[in-house]
Design a protein around this motif. Structure first.
Motif, PDB file in Angstrom:
ATOM      1  N   SER A 246       0.848  -1.195   0.000  1.00 20.96           N
ATOM      2  CA  SER A 246       0.000   0.000   0.000  1.00 20.96           C
ATOM      3  C   SER A 246       0.882   1.243   0.000  1.00 20.96           C
ATOM      4  O   SER A 246       2.044   1.197   0.441  1.00 20.96           O
ATOM      5  CB  SER A 246      -0.887   0.015   1.250  1.00 20.96           C
ATOM      6  OG  SER A 246      -0.054   0.156   2.392  1.00 20.96           O
ATOM      7  N   ASP A 247       0.322   2.329  -0.487  1.00 19.65           N
ATOM      8  CA  ASP A 247       1.038   3.611  -0.477  1.00 19.65           C
ATOM      9  C   ASP A 247       1.430   3.951   0.958  1.00 19.65           C
ATOM     10  O   ASP A 247       2.556   4.380   1.222  1.00 19.65           O
ATOM     11  CB  ASP A 247       0.122   4.694  -1.062  1.00 19.65           C
ATOM     12  CG  ASP A 247       0.786   6.051  -1.086  1.00 19.65           C
ATOM     13  OD1 ASP A 247       1.881   6.166  -1.663  1.00 19.65           O
ATOM     14  OD2 ASP A 247       0.232   7.005  -0.498  1.00 19.65           O
ATOM     15  N   GLU A 248       0.514   3.716   1.892  1.00 20.98           N
ATOM     16  CA  GLU A 248       0.752   4.054   3.299  1.00 20.98           C
ATOM     17  C   GLU A 248       1.977   3.297   3.836  1.00 20.98           C
ATOM     18  O   GLU A 248       2.855   3.882   4.471  1.00 20.98           O
ATOM     19  CB  GLU A 248      -0.517   3.730   4.097  1.00 20.98           C
ATOM     20  CG  GLU A 248      -0.550   4.306   5.511  1.00 20.98           C
ATOM     21  CD  GLU A 248       0.274   3.492   6.499  1.00 20.98           C
ATOM     22  OE1 GLU A 248       0.337   2.247   6.328  1.00 20.98           O
ATOM     23  OE2 GLU A 248       0.874   4.098   7.417  1.00 20.98           O
ATOM     24  N   TRP A 249       2.047   1.963   3.537  1.00 21.91           N
ATOM     25  CA  TRP A 249       3.172   1.163   4.045  1.00 21.91           C
ATOM     26  C   TRP A 249       4.487   1.685   3.459  1.00 21.91           C
ATOM     27  O   TRP A 249       5.456   1.909   4.175  1.00 21.91           O
ATOM     28  CB  TRP A 249       3.006  -0.330   3.675  1.00 21.91           C
ATOM     29  CG  TRP A 249       3.964  -1.227   4.426  1.00 21.91           C
ATOM     30  CD1 TRP A 249       3.699  -1.933   5.567  1.00 21.91           C
ATOM     31  CD2 TRP A 249       5.353  -1.484   4.113  1.00 21.91           C
ATOM     32  NE1 TRP A 249       4.826  -2.609   5.983  1.00 21.91           N
ATOM     33  CE2 TRP A 249       5.857  -2.354   5.110  1.00 21.91           C
ATOM     34  CE3 TRP A 249       6.207  -1.068   3.114  1.00 21.91           C
ATOM     35  CZ2 TRP A 249       7.171  -2.821   5.127  1.00 21.91           C
ATOM     36  CZ3 TRP A 249       7.534  -1.524   3.116  1.00 21.91           C
ATOM     37  CH2 TRP A 249       7.998  -2.390   4.120  1.00 21.91           C
ATOM     38  N   ILE A 250       4.500   1.893   2.146  1.00 24.21           N
ATOM     39  CA  ILE A 250       5.762   2.283   1.486  1.00 24.21           C
ATOM     40  C   ILE A 250       6.214   3.670   1.963  1.00 24.21           C
ATOM     41  O   ILE A 250       7.383   3.872   2.309  1.00 24.21           O
ATOM     42  CB  ILE A 250       5.625   2.246  -0.055  1.00 24.21           C
ATOM     43  CG1 ILE A 250       5.215   0.845  -0.528  1.00 24.21           C
ATOM     44  CG2 ILE A 250       6.944   2.648  -0.721  1.00 24.21           C
ATOM     45  CD1 ILE A 250       4.823   0.763  -2.003  1.00 24.21           C
ATOM     46  N   VAL A 251       5.280   4.611   2.024  1.00 22.54           N
ATOM     47  CA  VAL A 251       5.664   5.976   2.423  1.00 22.54           C
ATOM     48  C   VAL A 251       6.129   6.002   3.876  1.00 22.54           C
ATOM     49  O   VAL A 251       7.166   6.599   4.200  1.00 22.54           O
ATOM     50  CB  VAL A 251       4.499   6.978   2.197  1.00 22.54           C
ATOM     51  CG1 VAL A 251       4.853   8.345   2.765  1.00 22.54           C
ATOM     52  CG2 VAL A 251       4.188   7.103   0.714  1.00 22.54           C
ATOM     53  N   SER A 252       5.378   5.316   4.750  1.00 22.39           N
ATOM     54  CA  SER A 252       5.744   5.400   6.172  1.00 22.39           C
ATOM     55  C   SER A 252       7.068   4.684   6.472  1.00 22.39           C
ATOM     56  O   SER A 252       7.828   5.111   7.329  1.00 22.39           O
ATOM     57  CB  SER A 252       4.624   4.868   7.060  1.00 22.39           C
ATOM     58  OG  SER A 252       4.444   3.496   6.791  1.00 22.39           O
ATOM     59  N   ARG A 253       7.384   3.592   5.748  1.00 21.95           N
ATOM     60  CA  ARG A 253       8.639   2.863   6.031  1.00 21.95           C
ATOM     61  C   ARG A 253       9.839   3.444   5.296  1.00 21.95           C
ATOM     62  O   ARG A 253      10.976   3.249   5.721  1.00 21.95           O
ATOM     63  CB  ARG A 253       8.517   1.393   5.616  1.00 21.95           C
ATOM     64  CG  ARG A 253       7.411   0.618   6.278  1.00 21.95           C
ATOM     65  CD  ARG A 253       7.719   0.322   7.727  1.00 21.95           C
ATOM     66  NE  ARG A 253       6.579  -0.330   8.351  1.00 21.95           N
ATOM     67  CZ  ARG A 253       6.632  -1.521   8.914  1.00 21.95           C
ATOM     68  NH1 ARG A 253       7.751  -2.195   8.952  1.00 21.95           N
ATOM     69  NH2 ARG A 253       5.546  -2.039   9.461  1.00 21.95           N
TER      70      ARG A 253
END
Ligand code: ACO
Length: 319
Positions: free
Chosen positions: A30-37
């Motif tokens: 997900s965009d959220e996983w990639i951006v946050s990590r």
């Protein structure tokens, strides 16, 4: 003894952009996983026909134009790449041919994401010793070709691109000090172990990474080498106008900057739009910040980065 100095910069990104949302349609991410990590939002991907030497050529032509140097004035070409067009000849020889010049020394340097610094320091030493007067130093990669696009742990991290500088003889110091390091004991936490034997590819041809182990090693190694490079140069962090780090992970960049006591306003970050372009990431980021007017002539810049090997380093220069 002559010094060497960057006379011009250039870069090239293939036009096709792959966003996190597009990746999330293909694999379980997900965009959220990639951006946050990682901080990554998108990456550029080369077309099927585009090779590393094609990207390198476009970046090199931009750097030559910026420096006001003709291709036939170059007497050394060094290309840093992990994804050469072929086993041999070197990508540097293929680039030379594409630039339409012949005869100058040309070779590749392989130090993965630290490759551009290894290439830059090699060219610096050629110029300082009088063996070359004007060198083209390029970092270029098509990382997309060595990714397993089903492996969400790695394929979301990387992108394609190229960056280049023209390094020339100078009466004024340009490259001030550098430290390069490597430790082959860490070969297993980041690698692409395939080899060609008996007419076949033997072993895994895709990038393998133990992300958490790389993260831990990178943060410490980068902080240590940046600090040592400054110390050996007799300089303090307050004299560094810009940090141009390898763009692998925003959290690694932030923690190195914090360790050095540099505010993020003095750190060049291109990761969100480009992902990790391995050997291309430092010259790409340098070119972006030169062209948008952040990095000015006379300012002090620190380059630093780490990659498979492990190989890592830091370079201090007056732009
Ligand atoms: N989307 C969703 N979930 C994912 C993804 C993804 N793209 N990738 C991994 N996950 C999952 C894992 O499967 C795991 O799930 P599980 O617990 O159910 O098995 C979970 O997320 C945590 O995985 P970790 O690998 O522990 O995640 P971490 O927080 O360490 O982040 C990352 C991974 C971003 C790769 C991080 O370790 C990192 O940045 N490491 C350094 C990488 C780096 O800098 N590489 C380049 C340096 S060298 C060079 O440039 C070549």
């Amino acid at each position: 003894m002559a010094y060497s100095r960057i006379l011009g910069t250039g870069s090239y990104l293939p036009p096709t952009v792959l966003s996190n949302a597009m990746l999330a349609e293909r694999i379980d991410t997900s965009d959220e996983w990639i951006v946050s990590r990682t901080g990554i939002r998108a990456r550029h991907i080369a077309d099927e026909q585009e090779t590393t030497s094609d990207l390198a050529c476009k970046a090199a032509q931009a750097a030559l134009a910026d420096a006001g140097v003709a291709a036939d004035e170059i007497d050394l070409i060094v290309v840093a790449t992990t994804t050469p067009d072929m086993v041999f000849p070197s990508t540097a020889c293929l680039l030379q041919e594409k630039l339409g010049v012949h005869g100058c020394a040309a070779f590749d340097v392989q130090a993965v994401c630290a490759g551009f610094m290894y290439a830059l320091i090699t060219a610096n030493n050629y110029i300082k010793s009088g063996m070359a007067k004007k060198a083209l130093v390029v970092g270029a990669e098509v990382m997309s070709r060595i990714l397993d696009w089903q492996d969400r742990r790695t394929c979301v991290l990387f992108g394609d691109g190229a960056g280049a500088v023209v390094l020339g003889e100078s009466d004024e110091p340009g490259i001030l000090h550098a430290k390069l390091a490597a430790d082959g004991r860490y070969k297993d936490i980041l690698n692409t172990p395939a080899q060609i034997a008996d007419g076949k590819i033997q072993g895994m041809p895709y990038l393998h990474m133990d992300g958490p182990a790389v993260f831990k090693f990178a943060v410490k190694a980068l902080s240590d080498i940046a600090e040592k490079t400054l110390g050996e140069a007799g300089m303090s962090k307050d004299q560094v106008d810009w940090l141009v780090p390898h763009q692998a992970n925003l959290r690694i960049i932030e923690s190195t900057a914090k360790h050095l006591g540099l505010p993020m306003e003095r750190v060049v970050v291109t990761l969100p739009e480009q992902g990790n372009t391995s050997a291309a990431s430092i010259p790409l980021a340098l070119d972006v910040a030169v062209r948008d007017g952040r990095i000015q002539r006379g300012q002090t810049v620190m380059l630093e980065g780490i990659g498979g090997g492990f190989a890592w380093g830091a370079v201090l220069l007056t732009f």
